[in-house]
Design a protein around this motif. Structure first.
Motif, PDB file in Angstrom:
ATOM      1  N   GLY A  64     -15.640  -9.709  -3.236  1.00  0.00           N
ATOM      2  CA  GLY A  64     -15.118 -10.058  -5.173  1.00  0.00           C
ATOM      3  C   GLY A  64     -14.633  -8.896  -5.556  1.00  0.00           C
ATOM      4  O   GLY A  64     -13.863  -8.781  -6.559  1.00  0.00           O
ATOM      5  N   LEU A  65     -13.611  -8.358  -4.806  1.00  0.00           N
ATOM      6  CA  LEU A  65     -12.825  -7.351  -5.077  1.00  0.00           C
ATOM      7  C   LEU A  65     -11.525  -8.126  -5.395  1.00  0.00           C
ATOM      8  O   LEU A  65     -11.315  -8.798  -4.636  1.00  0.00           O
ATOM      9  N   HIS A  66     -10.426  -7.619  -6.616  1.00  0.00           N
ATOM     10  CA  HIS A  66      -9.420  -8.096  -6.870  1.00  0.00           C
ATOM     11  C   HIS A  66      -8.103  -6.729  -5.181  1.00  0.00           C
ATOM     12  O   HIS A  66      -8.296  -5.862  -4.006  1.00  0.00           O
ATOM     13  N   LEU A  67      -7.162  -7.815  -5.193  1.00  0.00           N
ATOM     14  CA  LEU A  67      -6.258  -7.961  -3.973  1.00  0.00           C
ATOM     15  C   LEU A  67      -5.265  -7.495  -4.394  1.00  0.00           C
ATOM     16  O   LEU A  67      -4.562  -8.474  -4.506  1.00  0.00           O
ATOM     17  N   VAL A  68      -4.234  -6.317  -4.061  1.00  0.00           N
ATOM     18  CA  VAL A  68      -2.736  -5.798  -3.767  1.00  0.00           C
ATOM     19  C   VAL A  68      -2.279  -5.567  -3.150  1.00  0.00           C
ATOM     20  O   VAL A  68      -3.007  -4.511  -2.106  1.00  0.00           O
ATOM     21  N   ALA A  69      -1.121  -5.370  -2.721  1.00  0.00           N
ATOM     22  CA  ALA A  69      -0.539  -4.954  -1.547  1.00  0.00           C
ATOM     23  C   ALA A  69       1.016  -4.078  -2.091  1.00  0.00           C
ATOM     24  O   ALA A  69       1.339  -5.002  -2.442  1.00  0.00           O
ATOM     25  N   HIS A  70       1.092  -2.945  -1.377  1.00  0.00           N
ATOM     26  CA  HIS A  70       3.410  -2.925  -1.027  1.00  0.00           C
ATOM     27  C   HIS A  70       3.816  -3.243   0.047  1.00  0.00           C
ATOM     28  O   HIS A  70       3.028  -3.379   1.086  1.00  0.00           O
TER      29      HIS A  70
END
Length: 332
Positions: free
Chosen positions: A188-194
Motif C-alpha cells: 500500500g505504499l505510494h510510488l514515484v520515480a525519477h
C-alpha cells in the motif's frame, strides 16, 4: 511578482533531505562527529558546487552525507530544512530520504528514520509545516539491495508513505526495480520515480508501465517523444519539475533555455520544486521566481503550480481543501 510568490502558499513534492545540507551545517556536524572534511572552510565547499553533470554532483552529495552519523544529525538536518519551508511559505512537503546512503556507511536505519521523523513532528507542531516521507532506492545499487532496504524499513512503516527511485539514471532503467516496486505496491505504499532528467524519455514510459508510479520526478525529457507527451497530458500524471536543479546539472544551459514553457503549452501537469537546494542555490521561492522572471509568467500560472502540487500530494481530502483555501485567500 516577488511579493506575490513570497506570499503564495506552496507544496513541495521533490526535495532530497540530504540535498538540503548547507555547508555551514556540514561543518558543524563534521566538528561534532570528529570528521575531517576535504575543505578548509565553507567557501571552499561552495566553490566545489560547479557540476558538469548529475554524476559530478552525486560524488559531492555522497561525500557531504558522511557527516550524518547520529539520530540528532538527521534531526538537525531536517529541522533546518523545515525552517526554510516556513520562511518560503511552504505549507506541506513530501521529503525524499536515501537510507542506503547511510546504511552503506554503517549507520543504522533507525537513526535515520527516527531523527527525520522527530523533526517532521516538531515541524508540524512548532512551524505549521506538515510533511510526509518517501523512502528512495539508489538506482546505481542492485535491486537486491533495494529489496533488503524495504524489508529493513517495514518495522518503521508508520513513518513513511511511499517509495521512490533516485541517483544516477544512466544505465539504470526503471525496469531494473520491478520487483521491489511490486512489493511496495502490495503493502500500500505510494510510488514515484525519477525519470527523464538525465535518462531518456523511454525511462518515463518504463516508470509508468513497469513501476506503476503515480508521479514522475523531473520528466522534462518527455518532449523527445510526442506520443508520451500526449499520454502524460491525457492521464494528468504530475511532473515534479526542478528548474534551478536542471540548470545546475546542465540539463539546460540557462533558465531561459528550460523547456517549461513547452511543458505548459502541451497542457502537462507541472509542479515546481527545489530538488537539492543547498547544492543548487535555491529553495522554493527562488525556483518560482526564476521561472516567473525568465518566462514572464502571470499570477494565474504561478498559482497553478501550487494548486497542481496540492492536488498531486499524498494527503487527506481535508488537508487538500485547507491548502486550496489558503491559495484562494492570496488570489482574492
Amino acid at each position: 511578482m516577488r511579493d506575490y510568490i513570497e506570499g503564495l502558499p506552496k507544496v513541495e513534492l521533490h526535495v532530497h533531505i540530504e540535498g538540503t545540507l548547507e555547508p555551514e551545517l556540514m561543518f558543524r556536524l563534521a566538528e561534532r562527529n570528529g570528521i575531517t572534511l576535504p575543505y578548509a572552510d565553507v567557501s571552499q565547499v561552495k566553490a566545489a558546487y560547479e557540476f558538469d553533470d548529475l554524476q559530478s554532483f552525486l560524488d559531492l552529495y555522497y561525500q557531504g552525507a558522511c557527516v550524518l552519523l547520529e539520530e540528532q544529525d538527521f534531526y538537525d538536518l531536517t529541522w533546518a530544512y523545515l525552517q526554510r519551508c516556513q520562511a518560503d511559505n511552504v505549507r506541506h512537503t513530501e521529503i525524499f530520504f536515501d537510507p542506503q546512503t547511510h546504511t552503506e556507511r554503517g549507520v543504522g536505519f533507525e537513526k535515520v528514520i527516527r531523527g527525520i521523523a522527530r523533526a517532521c513532528l516538531d515541524g508540524e507542531r512548532q512551524l505549521g509545516v506538515t510533511s510526509e516521507l518517501i523512502l528512495c532506492f539508489l538506482r546505481h545499487l542492485s535491486e537486491e539491495s533495494a529489496i533488503d532496504t524495504l524489508a529493513a524499513a517495514m518495522p518503521w512503516r508508520e513513518h513513511f508513505i511511499g517509495v521512490g527511485l533516485d541517483s544516477a539514471e544512466a544505465g539504470n532503467p526503471p525496469e531494473k526495480f520491478n520487483r521491489v516496486f511490486a512489493e511496495a505496491r502490495e503493502v500500500g505504499l505510494h510510488l514515484v520515480a525519477h525519470a527523464g532528467e538525465e535518462g531518456p524519455a523511454d525511462y518515463i514510459r518504463q516508470a509508468l508501465d513497469e513501476l506503476y508510479v503515480e508521479r514522475i520526478d523531473h520528466g522534462v525529457r518527455c518532449t523527445e517523444d510526442p506520443a508520451l507527451v500526449a499520454r502524460l497530458r491525457d492521464s494528468g500524471v504530475p511532473l515534479t519539475v526542478c528548474p534551478l536543479s536542471n540548470v545546475k546539472l546542465r540539463v539546460f544551459d540557462t533558465i531561459e533555455q528550460h523547456n517549461l514553457p513547452r511543458l505548459l503549452h502541451e497542457g502537462l501537469n507541472i509542479t515546481i520544486n527545489s530538488d537539492d537546494p543547498a547544492y543548487f542555490g535555491g529553495y522554493m521561492n527562488a525556483n518560482f521566481l526564476a521561472v516567473a522572471e525568465a518566462f514572464d509568467l502571470d499570477r494565474a500560472t504561478i498559482a497553478g503550480f501550487s494548486r497542481n502540487a496540492i492536488d498531486a500530494a499524498f494527503i487527506s481530502d481535508e488537508r487538500r481543501r485547507a491548502l486550496h483555501a489558503a491559495v484562494d485567500e492570496v488570489d482574492t
